[in-house]
Design an enzyme around this catalytic site. Sequence first.
Site, PDB file in Angstrom:
ATOM      1  N   GLN A  61       0.825  -1.208   0.000  1.00  0.00           N
ATOM      2  CA  GLN A  61       0.000   0.000   0.000  1.00  0.00           C
ATOM      3  C   GLN A  61       0.866   1.269   0.000  1.00  0.00           C
ATOM      4  OE1 GLN A  61      -2.847   1.742  -0.861  1.00  0.00           O
ATOM      5  NE2 GLN A  61      -3.972   0.226   0.323  1.00  0.00           N
ATOM      6  N   GLU A  62       1.949   1.257   0.781  1.00  0.00           N
ATOM      7  CA  GLU A  62       2.817   2.427   0.847  1.00  0.00           C
ATOM      8  C   GLU A  62       3.439   2.726  -0.514  1.00  0.00           C
ATOM      9  OE1 GLU A  62       2.856   0.496   4.953  1.00  0.00           O
ATOM     10  OE2 GLU A  62       2.934  -0.201   2.893  1.00  0.00           O
ATOM     11  N   SER A  63       3.958   1.700  -1.174  1.00  0.00           N
ATOM     12  CA  SER A  63       4.561   1.895  -2.496  1.00  0.00           C
ATOM     13  C   SER A  63       3.539   2.365  -3.514  1.00  0.00           C
ATOM     14  CB  SER A  63       5.227   0.606  -2.978  1.00  0.00           C
ATOM     15  OG  SER A  63       6.369   0.322  -2.203  1.00  0.00           O
TER      16      SER A  63
END
Length: 120
Positions: free
Chosen positions: A75-77
């Site tokens: 999700q962060e990427s």
Amino acid sequence: MRRVKTVGVWPVGLVGGVKVERPKVNSEGKVIGWLTVWGQKRPFAIDMAGFSVNLKRFLSRPEGKFAYEVEKGNQESEFLRHFVDSLSELEPKAEGCTKVCFLFVESSILNQFQYCCLEY
């Protein structure tokens, strides 16, 4: 966080089963990778607590939002790729990512800790 111009990054303590995960910063002060245990090949191998996006940048890129369909742990990427094109655009905070100012703890044990910056 208020001085972040693009995307600021910093170490996070007690995350991923290790003492600290953090951006790897070279002698010129640029992020060149990640010191993490899990998912090292992710474009942005960072915990959600380890970054902030400048508000003007966030508002100027409406495509930057959390995805409903994303591989676990990415999700962060998926989110950050909308705001920077490369690691060199990231801004290392916390004295060049040498201090831990954020701890990843469950809210049930949060009151056992006080805010602090730890050198390592």
